[in-house]
Enzyme design. Structure first.
Site, PDB file in Angstrom:
ATOM      1  N   HIS A 143       0.845  -1.188   0.000  1.00 13.18           N
ATOM      2  CA  HIS A 143       0.000   0.000   0.000  1.00 13.18           C
ATOM      3  C   HIS A 143       0.883   1.240   0.000  1.00 13.18           C
ATOM      4  CE1 HIS A 143       0.701  -1.022   4.225  1.00 13.18           C
ATOM      5  NE2 HIS A 143       0.515   0.247   4.525  1.00 13.18           N
TER       6      HIS A 143
ATOM      7  N   HIS B  24       1.005   5.348   1.089  1.00 13.94           N
ATOM      8  CA  HIS B  24       0.432   6.429   1.887  1.00 13.94           C
ATOM      9  C   HIS B  24       0.598   7.739   1.129  1.00 13.94           C
ATOM     10  CE1 HIS B  24       0.357   4.235   5.833  1.00 13.94           C
ATOM     11  NE2 HIS B  24       1.293   3.527   5.218  1.00 13.94           N
TER      12      HIS B  24
END
Length: 138
Positions: free
Chosen positions: A101, A103
């Site tokens: 992922h 950010h």
């Protein structure tokens, strides 16, 4: 492929609800539940990849343009002068969920930055590191 035990797979598929900013066939962009600053977002691939080293090249090719598109909208909407684009790999680097992922953390100019303390490295040390890493870069 999806990992049935992965919380981010469940969020990316919609099985677990989230505040979703954007979704397409490959990604879901959500608001982080423990934000570093107001507007902190996560870009989650819908397919499971533990980290950058497992990330599919086709998915990777779509990631940076999406990150830029989301960050541009975030900067304009929140009037933040900057942002961090952060991606951690492995526990030693701060990765807490083993699902790749990214950010996107808005920065307003008043909070503590996510920086490292500059160190020192001699020319000889750099040359040795270059040799060792270069041998593996084939």
């Amino acid at each position: 492929m999806r990992d049935e035990n992965c919380i981010f797979c469940k969020i990316a598929s919609g099985e677990i609800p989230s505040t979703t900013l954007y979704e397409d066939g490959d990604f879901r962009v959500i608001f982080d539940l423990a934000p570093a600053s107001p507007g902190h977002l996560l870009i989650l691939p819908k397919e499971h990849f533990a980290d950058l080293l497992e990330l599919d090249e086709a998915v990777a090719a779509k990631l940076l343009p999406l990150s830029a598109r989301v960050a541009r909208a975030m900067k304009e909407a929140l009037s933040c002068p900057g942002f961090h684009l952060v991606q951690n790999n492995g526990e030693a680097a701060g990765q807490t969920v083993r699902h790749f992922h990214m950010h996107i953390i808005p920065r307003y100019g008043k909070e503590e930055l996510l920086l490292w303390k500059p160190g020192e490295c001699t020319e000889e040390e750099r040359a040795e590191l270059c040799r060792r890493i270069g041998e593996k870069l084939q």
